[in-house]
Each structure stands twice: as C-alpha cells, then as structure tokens.
Design an enzyme around this catalytic site. Structure first.
Site, PDB file in Angstrom:
ATOM      1  N   TYR A 142       0.857  -1.181   0.000  1.00 51.89           N
ATOM      2  CA  TYR A 142       0.000   0.000   0.000  1.00 51.89           C
ATOM      3  C   TYR A 142       0.897   1.236   0.000  1.00 51.89           C
ATOM      4  O   TYR A 142       1.488   1.586   1.016  1.00 51.89           O
ATOM      5  CB  TYR A 142      -0.907  -0.049   1.232  1.00 51.89           C
ATOM      6  CG  TYR A 142      -1.848   1.125   1.426  1.00 51.89           C
ATOM      7  CD1 TYR A 142      -2.053   2.096   0.450  1.00 51.89           C
ATOM      8  CD2 TYR A 142      -2.566   1.239   2.611  1.00 51.89           C
ATOM      9  CE1 TYR A 142      -2.922   3.150   0.656  1.00 51.89           C
ATOM     10  CE2 TYR A 142      -3.448   2.292   2.824  1.00 51.89           C
ATOM     11  CZ  TYR A 142      -3.619   3.244   1.848  1.00 51.89           C
ATOM     12  OH  TYR A 142      -4.479   4.293   2.058  1.00 51.89           O
ATOM     13  N   LYS A 172      -1.396  -1.164  -4.172  1.00 49.43           N
ATOM     14  CA  LYS A 172      -2.398  -0.089  -4.081  1.00 49.43           C
ATOM     15  C   LYS A 172      -1.607   1.212  -4.191  1.00 49.43           C
ATOM     16  O   LYS A 172      -0.910   1.602  -3.264  1.00 49.43           O
ATOM     17  CB  LYS A 172      -3.164  -0.157  -2.773  1.00 49.43           C
ATOM     18  CG  LYS A 172      -4.193   0.968  -2.596  1.00 49.43           C
ATOM     19  CD  LYS A 172      -4.854   0.878  -1.223  1.00 49.43           C
ATOM     20  CE  LYS A 172      -5.983   1.865  -1.056  1.00 49.43           C
ATOM     21  NZ  LYS A 172      -5.601   3.280  -1.078  1.00 49.43           N
TER      22      LYS A 172
END
EC number: 4.1.3.3
Length: 308
Positions: A142, A172
């Site tokens: 992330y 992400k």
C-alpha cells in the site's frame, strides 16, 4: 469470495461504522456489504485502510472488523483485502496471521511512517517479515507517500520483489506520480502484478496507462457511476468516460474546498446509503451540518450520463 481470481476493477476502501459514543459498529456490516453489491455493483473491499481509520483502531477492533467483513462477504464479495500495516512489526505480523486464519483473500501493508525505511531494502525487509506470517495469502504493498512520508519509488521497489516475497501480487498505488506507475506497469507486465490506483479523481488517467482498477473511498457511494466509466473506457468511448471522470472531479473539487477527509466521507456515505456510519475517532472530528447540507445539494445537482 473467489480464490485465485485476479484483483481488478473497483475496490471500495471501506469506512469503519461507529456508534455515537465512538465504538465500532459491527451490526451494520451485513447491510453495508449488500449495499455495495446491489446498489454500487462493487464486489471487492479494502478493510482497515486509511478510509477505515485502521491506524486509529486497536488490534482487537481491527480483528473484529476483518472477521465481520470476511463473514458477511462470503458468497457475496469477490475479494476481501485486509490492511494489516502497523508501526509495530509484531502487531503487523499478528494481524497478518489473523487475516490468514479467517480466510481473507489478501493482505496489504503500508510503509511504517514514524521510524521510516530510508531505502527499498529496508522497506522490503519489513514487508517480507509481515508477508511471511501469511505464506498462502496474496500480498499487496500500500503506497501512499503523502501520508507516510515514505517516498521510495515503487518502480525500484518491485525489482526482484518476488524472490523476497513470493506471495507478492501487486500495489495499491495512492500517489499522483503517474510516471512511477507507468514504469511499474511497463516493466512488470509479464509478472501479472495488479496495479490498483488510489487517487479517485485521476482514475481515468491511470487506466490509460494500464492500471487494473482502483481502490478508493468514493466507490462506496459513486461505485455505480465509476463502473460505468470503466465500461465506457473499455469500449472505448473516451468522451463518455471523460464525462464520468469530470463529474466525479466536479463533486470532489467542491467538497475539497469545504474541507474533505475521512469524517466528511463518513457523512457523505451516511446520507447517500442511509447506513449510519457514525462519527470518526479523535483527533478527527465530525463533519459540520453546513458541510452535509452543501455536499448533499452538490451531489444531488449532478446529472450523470446514465440519467441519474
């Protein structure tokens, strides 16, 4: 949930519903799942991330939320990705173990942001220690440098990452550096990594360079319209896709000027869905009544191409 299916399309960054006194409200998660699937046509979720105030929750709360989303999402959702990042490595490892035990379809980890990794080897070492605690669960990094302050480019991070983290499946990517994203996609096509964009108002730009989909807060309440944008892009009907993107941007530009964050997202989701999301946890404070009135009026005034 769908084992082995590549994570793509829209992923709702879930909100953590809370009671008026600030406790997590698990009782509405079932209704929340049904709303995402039936009203927004969104079948993937990213739990305990930024929108979900994950780092403001304690370990037990994060586990309870993860369990409830996996339980309620069974046979309804394609992917339940649990964010297990934490400042403490043992806590992150504990959360990874738990996510694996409850049958999460993936885990994600944010970079530590108080004592920060200063290069890719330090960051990968941390990520590897977490991923190894869930050796059969797909792992995602992330990347959100605006909040973490960790500005290690993802392009370099991915070089040889499969050797260090065999379960690595993608990123992400919550940053506006589209050059970095483009180089990631260009260099890693054969690896079939999933690149999911996290800046909702720029999604169409990311799709144009090959993003597989997106993780974001607006897909909680604008998922249906964004799915129509994805369909238009795939045709391709770029004029229609741009129309959807511009209208999403019009709403976000309006609310950003009013002051827009997690608390305001909770308020918007509450009035759009009818599901009470409750207050945020301090140091965040409730959205003002003025914000709610203005944001609702703005959203209601938008005429989408599908006639809504």
């Amino acid at each position: 949930m769908t084992p082995g299916k590549k994570l793509q399309g829209l992923v709702a960054a879930t909100i953590t519903p809370m009671t008026p006194d600030g406790q997590i409200n698990l009782s509405v998660i079932r209704q929340y799942v049904d709303y995402l699937v039936t009203e927004q046509n969104v079948k993937n979720v990213f739990v305990n991330g930024t929108t979900g105030e994950g780092l403001s929750l304690n370990i037990q709360e994060r586990k309870q939320l993860a369990e409830e989303w996996v339980c309620q999402g069974k046979d309804k959702l394609d992917h339940v990705i649990i964010h297990v990042g934490a400042l403490s490595l043992p806590e992150s490892q504990e959360l990874a173990q738990h996510a694996a035990a409850i049958g999460a379809s993936g885990i994600a980890v944010i970079a530590p942001f108080f004592f920060k990794p200063t290069n890719k080897d330090e960051l990968i070492a941390f990520l590897q220690k977490v991923a190894s605690e869930a050796p059969a669960v797909p792992f995602y990094y992330y990347h959100i440098p605006l909040l973490t302050g960790v500005k290690i480019r993802v392009e370099g991070l991915l070089d040889g990452i499969k050797e260090r983290i065999p379960t690595f499946q993608g990123v992400k990517f919550s940053d506006t550096d589209l050059l970095d994203l483009a180089q990631c996609i260009n260099k890693n096509e054969r690896e079939q990594f999933a690149f999911l964009y996290g800046v909702d108002e720029q999604l169409l730009s990311a799709l144009a360079i090959g993003a597989d989909g997106a993780v974001g807060s607006t897909y909680n309440y604008l998922g249906r319209q964004t799915n129509l944008m994805l369909q238009a892009f795939a045709k391709p009907d770029l004029a229609l896709a741009r129309k959807y993107q511009f209208l999403t941007g019009e709403f976000l530009s309006f609310v950003i000027k009013l002051g827009f964050g997690v608390a305001q997202t909770k308020a918007v989701m509450t009035f759009v869905s009818g599901i009470p999301m409750g207050p945020p946890r301090l140091p965040l404070v409730d959205a003002s009544e003025e914000f709610i009135v203005k944001a609702k009026a703005k959203l209601d005034s938008i005429v989408w191409p599908d006639g809504d």
